[in-house]
Write an enzyme that holds these catalytic residues in place. Structure first.
Site, PDB file in Angstrom:
ATOM      1  N   ASP A  74      58.029  29.999  20.901  1.00 39.85           N
ATOM      2  CA  ASP A  74      59.663  30.257  21.391  1.00 39.85           C
ATOM      3  C   ASP A  74      59.635  31.210  22.446  1.00 39.85           C
ATOM      4  OD1 ASP A  74      62.373  30.368  20.767  1.00 39.85           O
ATOM      5  OD2 ASP A  74      61.627  32.246  20.035  1.00 39.85           O
ATOM      6  N   LEU A  75      60.670  31.070  22.985  1.00 36.36           N
ATOM      7  CA  LEU A  75      60.724  32.225  24.202  1.00 36.36           C
ATOM      8  C   LEU A  75      61.589  33.459  23.731  1.00 36.36           C
ATOM      9  CD1 LEU A  75      61.524  31.655  27.847  1.00 36.36           C
ATOM     10  CD2 LEU A  75      62.491  33.488  26.838  1.00 36.36           C
TER      11      LEU A  75
HETATM   12  C1  LAC Z   1      64.421  29.893  22.180  1.00 34.70           C
HETATM   13  C2  LAC Z   1      65.536  30.478  21.276  1.00 34.70           C
HETATM   14  C3  LAC Z   1      66.123  30.080  20.321  1.00 34.70           C
HETATM   15  O1  LAC Z   1      63.675  30.445  23.092  1.00 34.70           O
HETATM   16  O2  LAC Z   1      64.889  31.799  21.052  1.00 34.70           O
HETATM   17  O3  LAC Z   1      64.500  28.657  22.043  1.00 34.70           O
END
Ligand code: LAC
Length: 241
Positions: A20-21
């Site tokens: 996840d980012l």
């Molecule tokens: C993402 C967020 C939800 O990078 O944290 O998908």
């Protein structure tokens, strides 16, 4: 003649790590410094309401079937946050604050963890609710492009995580089965949904918080990305349970 070993094929062996980012590799609250320049002393408060509303808008819009991309959800959320906190937001300020979201900082342990996994030749990717442009810009601005094989945005599906089709997109793009993709997130709701989908999942619990009560538990929990990388290196070529 080689015998097809179904059991081995289904083994949860890590062959790739998908991250996840926002909040996992990059600190969303690094925008608080920019918010503070415009609204002194209020930066963190603004950034917390902003992030929470941004997430809510992504979930709600997925349910409503009214997708807008992540940049739009981020803009909508800052307008809400400022209205809620009685702060006057001009369109110029809105633009400058949203631009800060494209330059959020990686956590101090992000680069070293990615490098350690790269050196072990583990293919890495980001799977994010961010638009293609947002993900590209955040990664480019932090100089971490070298780390990733794939930057995967939900944009082509026009629906946000935690919709299962998004996790499935990672399987397709990495050309791997879900059992072989370790999904790493510090967002408990995301880690929970990824585990339901069938990924072995590592939750980065930086703040010693409680995991979401959504009917699954992470495969593994660590307090930061360095410990995650060490753990992954120890798991390679074995079954993750
Ligand atoms: C993402 C967020 C939800 O990078 O944290 O998908």
């Amino acid at each position: 003649m080689p015998v097809f070993n179904h059991q081995e094929n289904k083994m949860k062996q890590i062959k790739s790590v998908v991250f996840d980012l926002y909040g996992t590799l990059y600190d969303v609250h690094s925008v608080a410094a920019t918010c503070d320049e415009f609204f002194p002393g209020r930066g963190l408060e603004i950034s917390k309401v902003w992030r929470q509303k941004q997430l809510e808008y992504t979930w709600l819009r997925s349910l409503m079937g009214l997708y807008v991309n992540f940049e739009q959800a981020t803009e909508d959320a800052i307008r809400f946050a400022c209205a809620e906190l009685n702060l006057s937001l001009t369109s110029e300020l809105q633009e400058r604050m949203c631009n800060a979201y494209l330059r959020i900082s990686p956590y101090p342990d992000t680069a070293d963890a990615l490098r350690a996994l790269n050196e072990a030749e583990v293919p890495l990717a980001i799977l994010s609710n961010g638009s293609r442009r947002s993900i590209q810009q955040v990664v480019n601005n932090s100089g971490l492009n070298w780390a990733f094989d794939q930057l995967i945005s939900v944009e082509e599906l026009a629906v946000f995580k935690p919709h299962p089709s998004v996790y499935s997109l990672a399987e397709q793009r990495m050309n791997l089965r879900r059992e072989n993709i370790l999904f790493v997130s510090s967002n408990a709701w995301d880690a929970s949904a990824a585990k339901h989908f069938g990924f072995p999942t590592c939750w980065i619990n930086r703040k010693n918080g409680a995991f979401d009560e959504l009917g699954s538990t992470p495969t593994h929990t660590v307090s930061n990305l360095s410990v995650m990388a060490e753990w992954v290196l120890g798991q390679l070529h074995r079954e993750v349970v």
